[in-house]
Design a protein around this motif. Structure first.
Motif, PDB file in Angstrom:
ATOM      1  N   ASP A 259      22.990  48.135  52.519  1.00 14.44           N
ATOM      2  CA  ASP A 259      23.532  49.485  52.676  1.00 14.44           C
ATOM      3  C   ASP A 259      25.060  49.480  52.629  1.00 14.44           C
ATOM      4  N   LYS A 260      25.654  48.481  53.265  1.00 15.49           N
ATOM      5  CA  LYS A 260      27.125  48.364  53.259  1.00 15.49           C
ATOM      6  C   LYS A 260      27.631  48.137  51.836  1.00 15.49           C
ATOM      7  N   PHE A 261      26.943  47.261  51.091  1.00 14.01           N
ATOM      8  CA  PHE A 261      27.329  47.003  49.710  1.00 14.01           C
ATOM      9  C   PHE A 261      27.212  48.278  48.876  1.00 14.01           C
ATOM     10  N   ALA A 262      26.087  48.977  49.005  1.00 16.30           N
ATOM     11  CA  ALA A 262      25.879  50.215  48.252  1.00 16.30           C
ATOM     12  C   ALA A 262      26.951  51.246  48.581  1.00 16.30           C
ATOM     13  N   ALA A 263      27.331  51.338  49.850  1.00 18.44           N
ATOM     14  CA  ALA A 263      28.360  52.298  50.260  1.00 18.44           C
ATOM     15  C   ALA A 263      29.734  51.934  49.698  1.00 18.44           C
TER      16      ALA A 263
ATOM     17  N   PRO B 128      31.161  52.798  45.166  1.00 23.91           N
ATOM     18  CA  PRO B 128      32.068  53.787  44.563  1.00 23.91           C
ATOM     19  C   PRO B 128      33.539  53.366  44.629  1.00 23.91           C
ATOM     20  N   GLN B 129      33.935  52.767  45.740  1.00 25.10           N
ATOM     21  CA  GLN B 129      35.324  52.315  45.870  1.00 25.10           C
ATOM     22  C   GLN B 129      35.604  51.155  44.909  1.00 25.10           C
ATOM     23  N   THR B 130      34.677  50.221  44.805  1.00 25.95           N
ATOM     24  CA  THR B 130      34.856  49.079  43.915  1.00 25.95           C
ATOM     25  C   THR B 130      34.927  49.528  42.462  1.00 25.95           C
TER      26      THR B 130
ATOM     27  N   VAL C 234      37.497  41.272  40.425  1.00 27.30           N
ATOM     28  CA  VAL C 234      36.583  42.321  40.882  1.00 27.30           C
ATOM     29  C   VAL C 234      35.223  42.163  40.196  1.00 27.30           C
ATOM     30  N   LEU C 235      35.225  41.940  38.896  1.00 27.88           N
ATOM     31  CA  LEU C 235      33.964  41.771  38.166  1.00 27.88           C
ATOM     32  C   LEU C 235      33.216  40.526  38.635  1.00 27.88           C
ATOM     33  N   HIS C 236      33.929  39.451  38.886  1.00 29.18           N
ATOM     34  CA  HIS C 236      33.301  38.208  39.355  1.00 29.18           C
ATOM     35  C   HIS C 236      32.630  38.428  40.713  1.00 29.18           C
ATOM     36  N   THR C 237      33.348  39.042  41.627  1.00 28.90           N
ATOM     37  CA  THR C 237      32.804  39.318  42.954  1.00 28.90           C
ATOM     38  C   THR C 237      31.632  40.284  42.876  1.00 28.90           C
ATOM     39  N   LEU C 238      31.786  41.311  42.065  1.00 33.00           N
ATOM     40  CA  LEU C 238      30.729  42.301  41.900  1.00 33.00           C
ATOM     41  C   LEU C 238      29.471  41.669  41.314  1.00 33.00           C
ATOM     42  N   ALA C 239      29.635  40.779  40.362  1.00 34.95           N
ATOM     43  CA  ALA C 239      28.485  40.110  39.745  1.00 34.95           C
ATOM     44  C   ALA C 239      27.710  39.290  40.777  1.00 34.95           C
ATOM     45  N   GLY C 240      28.403  38.520  41.569  1.00 33.31           N
ATOM     46  CA  GLY C 240      27.738  37.698  42.575  1.00 33.31           C
ATOM     47  C   GLY C 240      27.132  38.516  43.693  1.00 33.31           C
TER      48      GLY C 240
ATOM     49  N   LEU D  17      23.110  45.668  37.770  1.00 34.81           N
ATOM     50  CA  LEU D  17      24.549  45.839  37.960  1.00 34.81           C
ATOM     51  C   LEU D  17      25.243  44.476  37.901  1.00 34.81           C
ATOM     52  N   GLY D  18      24.656  43.491  38.566  1.00 39.00           N
ATOM     53  CA  GLY D  18      25.228  42.151  38.562  1.00 39.00           C
ATOM     54  C   GLY D  18      25.232  41.529  37.177  1.00 39.00           C
ATOM     55  N   GLN D  19      24.138  41.716  36.443  1.00 42.62           N
ATOM     56  CA  GLN D  19      24.067  41.170  35.088  1.00 42.62           C
ATOM     57  C   GLN D  19      25.131  41.792  34.190  1.00 42.62           C
ATOM     58  N   GLN D  20      25.297  43.088  34.287  1.00 42.73           N
ATOM     59  CA  GLN D  20      26.289  43.767  33.443  1.00 42.73           C
ATOM     60  C   GLN D  20      27.713  43.379  33.842  1.00 42.73           C
ATOM     61  N   ALA D  21      27.959  43.257  35.142  1.00 41.19           N
ATOM     62  CA  ALA D  21      29.279  42.821  35.598  1.00 41.19           C
ATOM     63  C   ALA D  21      29.568  41.410  35.094  1.00 41.19           C
ATOM     64  N   ARG D  22      28.557  40.544  35.131  1.00 45.98           N
ATOM     65  CA  ARG D  22      28.734  39.164  34.658  1.00 45.98           C
ATOM     66  C   ARG D  22      29.045  39.143  33.161  1.00 45.98           C
ATOM     67  N   MET D  23      28.362  39.967  32.388  1.00 44.99           N
ATOM     68  CA  MET D  23      28.633  40.009  30.944  1.00 44.99           C
ATOM     69  C   MET D  23      30.065  40.469  30.676  1.00 44.99           C
ATOM     70  N   LEU D  24      30.515  41.491  31.382  1.00 45.63           N
ATOM     71  CA  LEU D  24      31.892  41.962  31.210  1.00 45.63           C
ATOM     72  C   LEU D  24      32.890  40.896  31.645  1.00 45.63           C
ATOM     73  N   GLU D  25      32.581  40.240  32.740  1.00 40.96           N
ATOM     74  CA  GLU D  25      33.460  39.182  33.237  1.00 40.96           C
ATOM     75  C   GLU D  25      33.550  38.040  32.222  1.00 40.96           C
ATOM     76  N   GLN D  26      32.438  37.634  31.674  1.00 41.96           N
ATOM     77  CA  GLN D  26      32.444  36.533  30.708  1.00 41.96           C
ATOM     78  C   GLN D  26      33.214  36.895  29.441  1.00 41.96           C
ATOM     79  N   ARG D  27      33.015  38.112  28.985  1.00 45.76           N
ATOM     80  CA  ARG D  27      33.761  38.542  27.785  1.00 45.76           C
ATOM     81  C   ARG D  27      35.253  38.590  28.084  1.00 45.76           C
ATOM     82  N   LEU D  28      35.606  39.071  29.261  1.00 49.18           N
ATOM     83  CA  LEU D  28      37.019  39.108  29.651  1.00 49.18           C
ATOM     84  C   LEU D  28      37.576  37.687  29.735  1.00 49.18           C
ATOM     85  N   ARG D  29      36.812  36.773  30.268  1.00 54.42           N
ATOM     86  CA  ARG D  29      37.264  35.381  30.373  1.00 54.42           C
ATOM     87  C   ARG D  29      37.539  34.805  28.985  1.00 54.42           C
TER      88      ARG D  29
END
Length: 124
Positions: free
Chosen positions: A18-22, A25-27, A54-60, A70-82
């Motif tokens: 619940d804390k993560f979900a809340a 929006p800020q992240t 942010v993407l790395h933390t969000l993915a994990g 959400l984690g899979q998509q964040a990881r893909m964006l993070e990898q492309r950015l890397r």
């Protein structure tokens, strides 16, 4: 005793979910703000590193707290950015393509981060 420990564990995990979900929006807002500052002609390294972190933390964290897609998509964006970060020079259109993917991700995550991920930005 085991049932009590299991119940406590799952209660605590539920609280953390619940804390993560809340906090999502800020992240996602932080990613959006960084995106709005992004200059594709001269992208500042500090901003790129911030977005990567942010993407790395969000993915994990997403995988841990039940937001698998959400984690899979964040990881893909993070990898492309890397990958983009490894080059001395990146064409503005490459940055624009990555930012377009980020826009889809943020819009989708803001609406319903547990829904199926759209195949293109027309679905958002």
């Amino acid at each position: 005793m085991s049932n009590s420990a299991d119940a406590e564990f799952f209660a605590r995990l539920g609280e953390l979910n619940d804390k993560f979900a809340a906090s999502l929006p800020q992240t996602l807002g932080r990613l959006s703000a960084a995106r709005n500052e992004f200059d594709t002609q001269h992208p500042p390294l500090a901003l790129i590193e911030q977005m990567h972190a942010v993407l790395h933390t969000l993915a994990g964290s997403s995988a841990t707290f039940g937001f698998r897609i959400l984690g899979q998509q964040a990881r893909m964006l993070e990898q492309r950015l890397r990958v983009l970060m490894t080059f001395d020079g990146v064409a503005p259109q490459e940055w624009e393509a990555w930012l377009a993917e980020l826009d889809v991700f943020v819009a989708w995550g803001t609406i319903d981060p547990k829904a199926a991920y759209p195949n293109d930005d027309s679905a958002v």
